[in-house]
Design an enzyme around this catalytic site. Structure first.
Site, PDB file in Angstrom:
ATOM      1  N   GLY A 239       4.993  -6.430   2.455  1.00  0.00           N
ATOM      2  CA  GLY A 239       4.380  -5.452   3.191  1.00  0.00           C
ATOM      3  C   GLY A 239       4.847  -4.204   3.544  1.00  0.00           C
ATOM      4  N   PRO A 275       7.243  -6.599  -2.735  1.00  0.00           N
ATOM      5  CG  PRO A 275       8.163  -4.955  -3.997  1.00  0.00           C
ATOM      6  CD  PRO A 275       8.246  -6.245  -3.427  1.00  0.00           C
ATOM      7  N   GLY A 276       4.028  -4.901  -2.584  1.00  0.00           N
ATOM      8  CA  GLY A 276       2.580  -5.262  -3.301  1.00  0.00           C
ATOM      9  C   GLY A 276       2.205  -3.738  -3.486  1.00  0.00           C
ATOM     10  NE  ARG A 313      -6.572  -1.843   2.179  1.00  0.00           N
ATOM     11  CZ  ARG A 313      -6.252  -0.786   2.755  1.00  0.00           C
ATOM     12  NH1 ARG A 313      -6.641   0.440   2.575  1.00  0.00           N
ATOM     13  NH2 ARG A 313      -5.353  -1.145   3.854  1.00  0.00           N
ATOM     14  CB  CYS A 343     -29.008  -2.540   1.768  1.00  0.00           C
ATOM     15  SG  CYS A 343     -30.119  -2.568   2.921  1.00  0.00           S
TER      16      CYS A 343
END
Length: 420
Positions: A239, A275-276, A313, A343
């Site tokens: 994180g 970790p990412g 996101r 749309c």
């Protein structure tokens, strides 16, 4: 061609550090929308993180970017893999990760996923399987699992870039800390090889949330001290955040590491981190072309060929991504909102940005797109997903081809077993 505008490996790589001429050349050659991943930057980020945590086991959170090019790069650099699904587990093994460096940490895994994970664990006994519910312990036992086992603990404290990713607060994730020692004992009695504990505060932790991270680690440390079982590792999750906004500072890794070690003082187990986004976010950029310009009242709307199906996101979390115009000529700036072709009113990549007055055909770059970009892309509106190009020094390679309209219906025309 080199996309690395930050060869020093500095802790912050801004969108402005990408070479505009190189990005324009990539868009001209491969079309848009286009994801670009810089593998040199991935290596730099890994080296910096490993330097801050020299005694820790570093597992890459595969869900951030499961591209084979990224996985192979990190495996070669020395990282392990944290996999949240059967598909991620299959990808990690295919990319060459040693099973001893792989953790399967699914949440409420479907039966087919758990079946697959148990088969892999039987074939590769060094693999570690993590469970976050008593029910999952029972389901593993029903499948004859007797391998390396880790328990996910619910710490009751969370952090992250939004409430929707503050997993440490969410009871969906992990066994309550008060019940952890009993569940560990139950797993051991069932014949599991209990090797570790795990918890995760959330995704996108910033400098002002380090107390929450430390509280999560302290909770794990308390459980580790209470259990009678000898643990190999304590996994404090990942994180670790990155600065999406231009004015934000980089995460103070040394402070994170110091607080983590302090919270684990006296615990005789290896520290594991997952970790990412920290490893891949600023290694990626999304290129998109303006196809429609609309000026209304005091606002300018730039319609682009990338939208929420390309990068979800902003629509999903209200997340901010920096946007840069790559036009070569000088223009006055305007207040511009960049929107996509879907749309939906939420199909917005960025609102109220000061950008050179847009024109049809302009190329825009969206920064920090290497994490949860292509991974969360969809075919909603029956739109093909974009291509991905990897840079490695002067080498450029298409690592994911651009989908066609035929790909949109491919799954309806082809029957296959998702768990071979």
């Amino acid at each position: 061609m080199s996309g690395d505008g930050d060869a020093s490996g500095a802790s912050v790589r801004r969108l402005a550090d990408w070479d505009a001429e190189d990005l324009r050349a990539l868009a001209a050659e491969y079309g848009t929308p286009l994801y670009v991943d810089d593998l040199a930057r991935v290596r730099q980020n890994y080296a910096r993180l490993a330097g801050a945590f020299p005694d820790a086991e570093v597992l890459f959170a595969v869900k951030a970017n499961a591209g084979r090019h990224v996985l192979r790069t990190l495996a070669a650099a020395g990282a392990g893999a944290e996999c949240a699904s059967a598909g991620e587990l299959a990808r990690a093994l295919d990319a060459g990760f040693d099973p001893a460096d792989v953790h399967y940490t699914a949440v409420n895994p479907p039966a087919a996923d758990l079946d697959y994970a148990c088969r892999v664990a039987a074939e590769h006994p060094a693999l570690t399987v993590t469970a976050g519910a008593r029910d999952t312990v029972e389901r593993l036992a029903e499948r004859g699992f007797a391998g390396r086992f880790c328990l996910r603990v619910h710490p009751g404290v969370g952090a992250g870039h939004s409430e929707s990713v503050s997993t440490g607060k969410d009871a969906k994730f992990g066994v309550p800390a008060a019940d952890a020692t009993a569940v560990l004992a139950d797993a051991a009695e069932r014949g599991f090889d209990v090797v570790g504990l795990h918890a995760h505060a959330g995704s996108g932790i910033t400098n002002d949330q380090l107390e929450e991270h430390e509280a999560v680690v302290s909770t794990l440390a308390d459980v580790a001290r209470e259990t009678d079982l000898a643990l190999e590792f304590v996994d404090v999750g990942g994180g670790f955040g990155v600065p999406y906004r231009e004015e934000e500072d980089a995460l103070d890794l040394d402070e994170v590491a110091a607080r983590t070690r302090a919270a684990l003082d006296g615990v005789d187990a290896t520290l594991t981190i997952e970790p990412g986004r920290y490893l891949v976010a600023d290694a990626g950029v999304l290129l998109t072309e303006v196809n429609t310009v609309k000026r209304v009242a005091d606002a300018t709307i730039a319609g682009a060929d990338a939208g929420m199906t390309t990068l979800v996101r902003p629509a999903m979390y209200g997340s901010y991504h920096p946007i840069r115009s790559l036009v070569a000529d000088e223009r006055a700036t305007e207040n511009v909102s960049v929107v996509g072709p879907v749309c939906e009113s939420t199909d917005v990549l960025g609102e109220d940005r000061d950008l050179p007055a847009p024109e049809r055909g302009d190329l825009l770059a969206v920064g920090n797109a290497g994490a949860y970009g292509i991974e969360m892309a969809s075919q909603y509106n029956s739109r093909p997903r974009p291509a991905v190009v990897a840079l490695d020094g002067d080498d450029t390679e298409v690592v994911r081809r651009r989908e066609t309209l035929a790909d949109v219906t491919l799954a309806e025309d082809t029957a296959s077993d998702p768990y071979p």
